[in-house]
Design a protein around this motif. Structure first.
Motif, PDB file in Angstrom:
ATOM      1  N   LYS A 174     109.404  13.908 -51.407  1.00 55.09           N
ATOM      2  CA  LYS A 174     109.702  14.453 -50.136  1.00 55.09           C
ATOM      3  C   LYS A 174     109.623  15.877 -50.401  1.00 55.09           C
ATOM      4  CE  LYS A 174     113.261  11.104 -48.597  1.00 55.09           C
ATOM      5  NZ  LYS A 174     114.636  11.064 -48.262  1.00 55.09           N
ATOM      6  N   ARG A 175     109.844  16.639 -51.624  1.00 54.11           N
ATOM      7  CA  ARG A 175     109.721  18.114 -52.008  1.00 54.11           C
ATOM      8  C   ARG A 175     108.104  18.429 -51.930  1.00 54.11           C
ATOM      9  NH1 ARG A 175     113.611  19.300 -57.109  1.00 54.11           N
ATOM     10  NH2 ARG A 175     115.637  19.018 -55.712  1.00 54.11           N
ATOM     11  N   PHE A 176     107.254  17.552 -52.465  1.00 54.98           N
ATOM     12  CA  PHE A 176     105.867  17.735 -52.296  1.00 54.98           C
ATOM     13  C   PHE A 176     105.348  17.679 -51.051  1.00 54.98           C
ATOM     14  CE2 PHE A 176     101.439  16.241 -52.457  1.00 54.98           C
ATOM     15  CZ  PHE A 176     100.885  17.106 -53.306  1.00 54.98           C
ATOM     16  N   SER A 177     105.803  17.130 -50.255  1.00 58.51           N
ATOM     17  CA  SER A 177     105.280  16.907 -48.623  1.00 58.51           C
ATOM     18  C   SER A 177     105.762  18.233 -48.132  1.00 58.51           C
ATOM     19  CB  SER A 177     106.013  15.752 -48.009  1.00 58.51           C
ATOM     20  OG  SER A 177     105.533  14.793 -48.675  1.00 58.51           O
ATOM     21  N   ARG A 178     106.857  18.930 -48.446  1.00 61.45           N
ATOM     22  CA  ARG A 178     107.289  20.009 -47.804  1.00 61.45           C
ATOM     23  C   ARG A 178     106.498  21.049 -48.491  1.00 61.45           C
ATOM     24  NH1 ARG A 178     112.682  18.029 -48.795  1.00 61.45           N
ATOM     25  NH2 ARG A 178     113.071  19.421 -50.468  1.00 61.45           N
ATOM     26  N   LYS A 179     106.135  21.202 -49.523  1.00 58.80           N
ATOM     27  CA  LYS A 179     105.227  22.319 -50.300  1.00 58.80           C
ATOM     28  C   LYS A 179     103.885  22.291 -49.676  1.00 58.80           C
ATOM     29  CE  LYS A 179     104.040  24.212 -54.479  1.00 58.80           C
ATOM     30  NZ  LYS A 179     103.843  24.386 -56.119  1.00 58.80           N
ATOM     31  N   LYS A 180     103.409  21.126 -49.638  1.00 58.82           N
ATOM     32  CA  LYS A 180     101.982  21.240 -49.008  1.00 58.82           C
ATOM     33  C   LYS A 180     102.067  21.799 -47.721  1.00 58.82           C
ATOM     34  CE  LYS A 180      98.247  17.854 -48.681  1.00 58.82           C
ATOM     35  NZ  LYS A 180      97.645  16.465 -48.708  1.00 58.82           N
TER      36      LYS A 180
END
Length: 585
Positions: A477-483
């Motif tokens: 979920k965090r990676f999705s937000r950063k991308k």
């Protein structure tokens, strides 16, 4: 014929008479006795030597020896007399003199006894007190020297009776003045008494005259309870004016019905003080008999019968006093027996025995192989059957039943087993114990430890899988937000020094916390995520360095290796003590 001839004939007659006189010897004839019977009398001549005148002597001689005797006759004072109340006189009359009189009774010479008197000449016979045996035909006989003559018979009738008598029952059993008859039977009452003339009969029941009761017998058809009572018979003689009365009590017995035994209502215990059995019947006059096991019961100190045999008392009850018991009611005409009754007597439990088989002997120690099965039996004599409880020392578990079955023996099954037998009715209990020893090779780990290890591994796998799945979802979920915030990322090609890290990172995807500053002189903070257990089910390719997962070139991968979630790593240190943590208390 001349006078001389006449005188010659006269003297010839005189001489002939003289010769006859000499031949007959008159004095001897005068002393002749014809019979020694006291009723026989002899009449002698008046003179011992006859007179020579010839005429008187010739008449006597001619009447005695030559002439026929006249028939005598008897006169009687009364032809009928009452026994023991009157006297009778007989007189024998004859015209002849110098005769002997003899009396005959029933054509035999009369025998004199103390109740008779006879006159001197034998012609008067007197019976002072008349008896019934004096009744009959009387005759008298006149006896001459050469001739006898008997009178005509004279009858004497003696009235007597009735004599005392008893009433007899032809179809019953006499018991003193009471007779018992069976209901529905035919009863004939009769009397037998001597009397002359024949008497008259009158029958009475409870002072009431009975019909058709003028005969010496009285018959009752189909006797019933209403015929029960006192019967009287009155016998009378109209000639003697005597009356006789006799009585008889008739008791009608009912046809007996089956009795039954009334058992005690309380629970019977061995060694109880006393127990009473009662034979209940509606026939009050019937006798009672008791039977034990089909045989007539013999009373003793242990088995006591009441006065009327209606009750049986058993003192000091024993376990073998169960019976069966029967009682029988009876009278002389019928009998009936009750159904058999058995007593249930509670006792025990007696000695308790533990055996390995149902038919084997008692044991105190049992050895059994490890992992084998074991069956123990607990036995005790008891009525009712005992209840059994098994316990193992130092254990609170209770097993119910006569058998204790252990399917697979382990070391934990060793110990002392106790079996307690109890009787809920007698409130008694007894017990026995047996030592069970398990033989076989011992293992370094006990069964409890092995079970604890298995449970620990399963719990660890479950916790690891759950934690990895949680962390993977959060980083994704965090990676999705950063991308979404920085879509342009540079692709960096790792150097040869960093190839090992790249190879390992290809299998262990990692997320960089780019939003945090990297501290000076320290290795950057990394978070290693365990592989997703569901990764094989994903359709998209696994993440690569192009996706943002990378490692710093000069730094080698961490020494921490991922563990197969199904094979946990044993902790360092005293592993046996750690296993014991998982053992249930």
């Amino acid at each position: 014929m001349g006078l001389a001839d006449l005188w010659g004939h006269h003297w010839v007659g005189i001489l002939l008479a003289a010769s006859l006189l000499t031949m007959w010897s008159l004095p001897a004839a005068a002393q002749l006795t014809l019979d020694t019977n006291p009723f026989t009398t002899t009449q002698g001549e008046k003179d011992a030597v006859p007179s020579m005148s010839g005429t008187p002597w010739a008449t006597q001689t001619h009447g005695r020896f030559i002439g026929l005797l006249a028939k005598p006759t008897i006169s009687i004072s009364q032809n009928t007399a009452t026994e023991q109340m009157e006297q009778v006189t007989f007189y024998c009359y004859t015209k002849d003199a110098n005769v002997t009189i003899q009396w005959f009774f029933k054509d035999v010479p009369l025998v004199f006894h103390e109740r008779m008197q006879l006159s001197t000449d034998g012609k008067n016979l007197t019976i002072l007190t008349v008896q019934r045996e004096d009744s009959g035909i009387y005759k008298c006989e006149a006896q001459g020297f050469l001739h006898v003559h008997r009178s005509d018979p004279t009858f004497l009738t003696v009235n007597y009776g009735p004599d005392p008598f008893e009433i007899k029952l032809e179809s019953g059993i006499s018991s003193g003045e009471v007779v018992e008859v069976i209901e529905g039977s035919t009863v004939t009452l009769s009397v037998d008494t001597r009397s002359h003339p024949p008497p008259d009969y009158s029958w009475f029941l409870l002072n009431n005259s009975l019909p058709s009761s003028s005969m010496r017998t009285f018959t009752i058809q189909a006797v019933s309870k209403e015929h029960e009572g006192m019967y009287r018979c009155l016998v009378s003689n109209i000639a003697t004016h005597l009356l006789r009365l006799s009585a008889l009590e008739v008791r009608v017995l009912e046809m007996l019905t089956e009795p039954h035994i009334v058992p005690p209502t309380l629970n019977l215990m061995e060694n109880a003080s006393s127990v009473t059995l009662t034979c209940q019947t509606s026939h009050k006059e019937a006798g009672v008999l008791w039977f034990l096991r089909g045989q007539a019961l013999l009373p003793n100190k242990h088995l006591v019968l009441s006065a009327n045999n209606r009750s049986l008392v058993i003192h000091g009850l024993r376990r073998d006093d169960t019976g069966p018991y029967e009682c029988e009611v009876w009278n002389w005409g019928s009998r009936a027996r009750s159904k058999a009754v058995r007593l249930t007597i509670s006792y025990g439990p007696d000695q308790v025995d533990i055996t390995r088989g149902a038919a084997s002997g008692a044991v105190s120690t049992v050895k059994a192989e490890l992992n084998s099965s074991l069956t123990l039996y607990c036995q005790a004599e008891s009525q009712p059957g005992a209840e059994f409880q098994w316990t193992l020392e130092h254990s609170t578990t209770v097993y119910m039943g006569q058998q204790l079955i252990i399917g697979t023996l382990t070391w934990e099954h060793q110990g002392v087993y106790n079996c307690m037998a109890s009787n809920p009715l007698t409130q008694l209990a007894r017990s026995a114990s047996v030592l069970v020893t398990v033989v076989g090779p011992r293992s370094s780990l006990s069964a409890r430890v092995i079970v604890g290890i298995a449970l620990g591994i399963l719990i660890f796998i479950a916790l690891t899988a759950g934690l990895g799945y949680f962390l993977y979802n959060r980083n994704a979920k965090r990676f999705s937000r950063k991308k979404a915030e920085d879509p342009v990322q540079e692709a960096a090609t790792p150097s040869s020094a960093e190839e090992p890290c790249a190879e390992s990172c290809s299998n262990w995807p990692k997320a960089m916390y780019a939003n945090l500053p990297e501290p000076q002189g320290q290795v950057g903070v990394k978070e290693m995520l365990p592989p997703d257990p569901l990764e094989q089910f994903y359709e998209k390719d696994p993440p690569s360095t192009a996706s943002g997962y990378y490692c710093h070139g000069p730094r080698k991968p961490s020494s921490t290796v991922a563990l197969d979630p199904l094979v946990p790593t044993l902790p360092k240190g005293n592993t046996e003590s750690d296993y014991e943590v998982f053992m249930p208390p």
